[in-house]
Design a protein around this motif. Sequence first.
Motif, PDB file in Angstrom:
ATOM      1  N   PRO A 124      78.030  84.864   8.781  1.00  0.00           N
ATOM      2  CA  PRO A 124      78.812  83.707   9.255  1.00  0.00           C
ATOM      3  C   PRO A 124      79.950  83.387   8.274  1.00  0.00           C
ATOM      4  O   PRO A 124      79.719  83.207   7.082  1.00  0.00           O
ATOM      5  CB  PRO A 124      77.788  82.578   9.304  1.00  0.00           C
ATOM      6  CG  PRO A 124      76.487  83.264   9.538  1.00  0.00           C
ATOM      7  CD  PRO A 124      76.593  84.554   8.754  1.00  0.00           C
ATOM      8  N   GLY A 125      81.134  83.359   8.794  1.00  0.00           N
ATOM      9  CA  GLY A 125      82.290  83.085   7.948  1.00  0.00           C
ATOM     10  C   GLY A 125      83.134  84.315   7.704  1.00  0.00           C
ATOM     11  O   GLY A 125      84.323  84.213   7.416  1.00  0.00           O
ATOM     12  N   ASP A 126      82.508  85.505   7.776  1.00  0.00           N
ATOM     13  CA  ASP A 126      83.354  86.681   7.550  1.00  0.00           C
ATOM     14  C   ASP A 126      83.313  87.723   8.662  1.00  0.00           C
ATOM     15  O   ASP A 126      84.139  88.622   8.667  1.00  0.00           O
ATOM     16  CB  ASP A 126      83.077  87.337   6.190  1.00  0.00           C
ATOM     17  CG  ASP A 126      81.641  87.723   5.990  1.00  0.00           C
ATOM     18  OD1 ASP A 126      81.063  87.280   4.999  1.00  0.00           O
ATOM     19  OD2 ASP A 126      81.097  88.450   6.830  1.00  0.00           O
ATOM     20  N   CYS A 127      82.405  87.619   9.597  1.00  0.00           N
ATOM     21  CA  CYS A 127      82.438  88.539  10.747  1.00  0.00           C
ATOM     22  C   CYS A 127      81.658  87.931  11.904  1.00  0.00           C
ATOM     23  O   CYS A 127      80.432  87.882  11.873  1.00  0.00           O
ATOM     24  CB  CYS A 127      81.868  89.902  10.378  1.00  0.00           C
ATOM     25  SG  CYS A 127      81.907  91.053  11.761  1.00  0.00           S
ATOM     26  N   ASP A 128      82.385  87.500  12.918  1.00  0.00           N
ATOM     27  CA  ASP A 128      81.751  86.861  14.077  1.00  0.00           C
ATOM     28  C   ASP A 128      80.750  87.762  14.763  1.00  0.00           C
ATOM     29  O   ASP A 128      79.625  87.361  15.058  1.00  0.00           O
ATOM     30  CB  ASP A 128      82.814  86.526  15.137  1.00  0.00           C
ATOM     31  CG  ASP A 128      83.607  85.295  14.796  1.00  0.00           C
ATOM     32  OD1 ASP A 128      83.204  84.569  13.872  1.00  0.00           O
ATOM     33  OD2 ASP A 128      84.640  85.068  15.460  1.00  0.00           O
ATOM     34  N   THR A 129      81.204  88.977  15.045  1.00  0.00           N
ATOM     35  CA  THR A 129      80.377  89.816  15.907  1.00  0.00           C
ATOM     36  C   THR A 129      79.052  90.152  15.234  1.00  0.00           C
ATOM     37  O   THR A 129      77.988  90.046  15.838  1.00  0.00           O
ATOM     38  CB  THR A 129      81.146  91.067  16.395  1.00  0.00           C
ATOM     39  OG1 THR A 129      80.306  91.804  17.268  1.00  0.00           O
ATOM     40  CG2 THR A 129      81.609  91.966  15.261  1.00  0.00           C
TER      41      THR A 129
ATOM     42  N   ALA B 116      77.621  88.456  12.817  1.00  0.00           N
ATOM     43  CA  ALA B 116      76.860  87.211  12.655  1.00  0.00           C
ATOM     44  C   ALA B 116      76.073  86.924  13.925  1.00  0.00           C
ATOM     45  O   ALA B 116      74.885  86.586  13.889  1.00  0.00           O
ATOM     46  CB  ALA B 116      77.812  86.061  12.348  1.00  0.00           C
TER      47      ALA B 116
ATOM     48  N   MET C  85      87.836  89.237   4.730  1.00  0.00           N
ATOM     49  CA  MET C  85      87.878  88.509   6.003  1.00  0.00           C
ATOM     50  C   MET C  85      87.298  87.102   5.879  1.00  0.00           C
ATOM     51  O   MET C  85      87.451  86.291   6.780  1.00  0.00           O
ATOM     52  CB  MET C  85      87.138  89.295   7.089  1.00  0.00           C
ATOM     53  CG  MET C  85      87.725  90.669   7.317  1.00  0.00           C
ATOM     54  SD  MET C  85      89.510  90.603   7.634  1.00  0.00           S
ATOM     55  CE  MET C  85      90.023  92.160   6.928  1.00  0.00           C
TER      56      MET C  85
ATOM     57  N   LYS D 174      87.435  92.818  14.941  1.00  0.00           N
ATOM     58  CA  LYS D 174      88.498  92.005  15.538  1.00  0.00           C
ATOM     59  C   LYS D 174      89.338  91.339  14.458  1.00  0.00           C
ATOM     60  O   LYS D 174      90.546  91.166  14.612  1.00  0.00           O
ATOM     61  CB  LYS D 174      87.915  90.925  16.457  1.00  0.00           C
ATOM     62  CG  LYS D 174      86.717  91.316  17.304  1.00  0.00           C
ATOM     63  CD  LYS D 174      87.030  92.393  18.290  1.00  0.00           C
ATOM     64  CE  LYS D 174      85.895  92.701  19.247  1.00  0.00           C
ATOM     65  NZ  LYS D 174      84.573  93.000  18.691  1.00  0.00           N
ATOM     66  N   HIS D 175      88.655  90.922  13.372  1.00  0.00           N
ATOM     67  CA  HIS D 175      89.404  90.256  12.297  1.00  0.00           C
ATOM     68  C   HIS D 175      90.388  91.227  11.645  1.00  0.00           C
ATOM     69  O   HIS D 175      91.566  90.920  11.470  1.00  0.00           O
ATOM     70  CB  HIS D 175      88.467  89.655  11.258  1.00  0.00           C
ATOM     71  CG  HIS D 175      87.249  90.475  10.938  1.00  0.00           C
ATOM     72  ND1 HIS D 175      87.259  91.853  10.907  1.00  0.00           N
ATOM     73  CD2 HIS D 175      85.976  90.114  10.657  1.00  0.00           C
ATOM     74  CE1 HIS D 175      86.062  92.292  10.614  1.00  0.00           C
ATOM     75  NE2 HIS D 175      85.250  91.257  10.464  1.00  0.00           N
TER      76      HIS D 175
END
Lengths: 375, 459
Positions: free
Chosen positions: B167-172, B174, B367, B401-402
């Motif tokens: 959480p905080g650096d990669c949505d997918t 996480a 990220m 995506k980031h």
Amino acid sequence: MNKLQIQELQNQSEDIFNQYVRDWKEKGGKVLGYGCVATPVEIIEAAGILPYRVKALGHPDTELADAYLSRFNCRFCRACLQLGLDGTYDFLDGLIEVNSCDHMKGMFENWQYVRKFDFFHYLKVPHYFREFTLDYFEEELALMRAAISRHFSVDISDDALHAAIERQDELRSKLKALFALREQRSPTISGSEVVSVLATGSSICSEDFNALLTSLLEVKEQANIPDFKARLMLCGSATDEVDLVGEIEAQGGLIVADALCFGSRAFWAKPEGSGSPLRLLADRYLSNLLCPRMFEDYSRRLDFIIETAARAKVDGIIIFFNKFCDLHGVDAVSLRRDLEKRDIPVLTIEKEYGSKADTGRLRTRVQAFLERIGG
Amino acid sequence: MKAMEGTEYTGMFNRVSAILKVLKHLPERVSEEDIEGLEHLVTGSLAATAKSALAPRTRDSTLAIFDSLIAWLEGFERARRDGKKIIMTSLTIPVELFYCFKNAYPVTNELITTLGGLLLEGKSDRYWDFAMGAGLPDTMCSSSGVSIGANIMHVDFQPAAVASGYPGDCDTNAKQQEFLAQYLGVPHLMVEKPVDDSARGREQYLKSTHDFIEKLEDLLGEKMDEELMREVAENHNKGAELYWELSDMLRLSPCPVPNVAALYVVAVGLTMWGTKEGVQSIQRLVDASKRNLEENDYQEKVRSLWCWTGFYYDLWGFFTWMEERGITYLGDALSILFPNYIDTSSRDTIIEGFANFAWDYPMTRQMGSPSMSATWTDDIIHSAREREADCVFFAGHHSCKHAWSIFSIVRKEVMKKTRVPVFALEGDTWLRKSMALDAIKRQIEEFIDNVVVKYKAKA
């Protein structure tokens, strides 16, 4: 406000730089763009500035934005960036970024890289709720307040904040009344109208939105919705696609409830409270996002959908999300499983934002869903 | 959702474990005849992998990694026998934390995915398909998506919790970890990286780390053991020194560090950082590179820096193929670590040391930053200059995506500030099916022949 005025105000949702915003600017007013419902608009309003939620009305082609965001990024963000780069959003006096999702972060970063707003503030929103994350978010709001105050040379007093909070509370109760009109046994307002109202509300000041809602409620209480086949609820990722909602309704599925951030998620569950305005806002916003970007919050999101679906007596739920939106895409798997366990029919649709090419496919899937649920 | 059908021998972890156990029987010094025999024993892509992994320049490093992975696996089996709790963890949580408990043992999602892709005939495709069968989107990340597909079969092992620092650096990722925990019905423990590089952000990250440890302690029914913490931190410090030594050797030309070492560093970082096996592996990577330096028979033509990931499912197709053409792999974002020195004087200093290391983890550092593009650009420029790169490759995984969202800025800024040519490739880091490696190889060759060679000549 008469029917014509209501219509005029509602029409503001069809144009980015609409007449309302033009008038605001002509009077010397400032406008701040934001992209996510995690942004406490009360702070912006307390500064006498118009908060404007970034949208991509008209779903433009994305040739400029595609030079920055990739095809692996959500098209809603690409379309918003397109309008940022082609000058449509040049009326904004600044931007407030929120770490809503990876796509949105990239959108703001590129926008600022190219356009270089004098005022660009990053509001950092935690991903879960604890006492220490709430403290952090309260400090973030203090930083946002100070940044706006400093840049625009305005004093944002506690009194002004309390007044803005009260206006939002009033809005919230009127929006709930509006939503009750579509949840009732014989709904008097359609889902596409509601999305359009919410889109309008996100680009006018709360005082005027309150007036619009008062008039709208009077008119809509007497309205009538023609026959429909089924009562549906719509859940999913950020979208301002009034036309898409209209397309679903054209198939006979009336949207009587939603869990959208251009919908109920923007205002529904904000708790009451008192105390210092920033603490109150921090608590209200952080505990109210009901968005899969939040963690340890799934059961609350699920409960919210179940309660709303029960209240609106829906026949089925459509969960839609934009291609490449993994937050909603992954969440949709759990939601579908848990809703179907409760015998609530679910249709999951992955779609391209604003794509006309998707319309036929969506129409067919909605029709099939309506047949499945006996509509 | 019904659990996928499977038997003990169809689970990915079990299959990978069985192969690692066979590899345990490789002799200490592997001869050319041994390799020839191995090639006849295994077939298809596995034979190519074996040949590549045991190529002369790579062999010692590979054997070092095999040994430590086998030791890690034996540790896993002991842990299960002893009733320890298995924690399914991931790239962005310091694996050292788990070694500070008597009652925990970590299994890292991304490592299982990578080993599946390397060691299994048919790669790990089948497990990805299971994840897709569960309805997960094909745009999610295969790094843990494959492992999730394997986990939802319920045939390998049941973890006691899923741990994530995403959480905080990669949505997918996480979201994928949260999904896995929900699916398995186990707790989801998290550390959040605030997108805030200020002192306040660091303090918040430390609070989140403490919060994670408290939850883990509750789950395990024990406090972190201070003696173990010190031992792990000291191993971390030894590993850090060796890592920097290896990093220094990457600056030499011709580069004595084999291409595949980058992948091996990731494996150690994900699995056994802070253990004595971890230290031994890095030591052996350093020793093997020193031997290469003495032998000095590598014909280096181009030095390439990989600014994000590489392609991790085909050793021959990627690492060795490049080496055979004189293309040096100077490392990728996953293997470029920033190990710090940990002050072992107290529990708090040790935890802070772990958190500081994790703050600079690959992806977390870039990220999870308030300006993804600025931080990533700085890191690439620093590494490109320090390692004297002739070119930079971006292996763009569709799920990142980031990274994709700001790569355009990064490419522009890196090229403007360094003049080093940057090239973007599309493909899946862990799955062969999104783009054939042959197509990727062609693009690499074309870019090097038409752009990099000219750039080098001008420079």
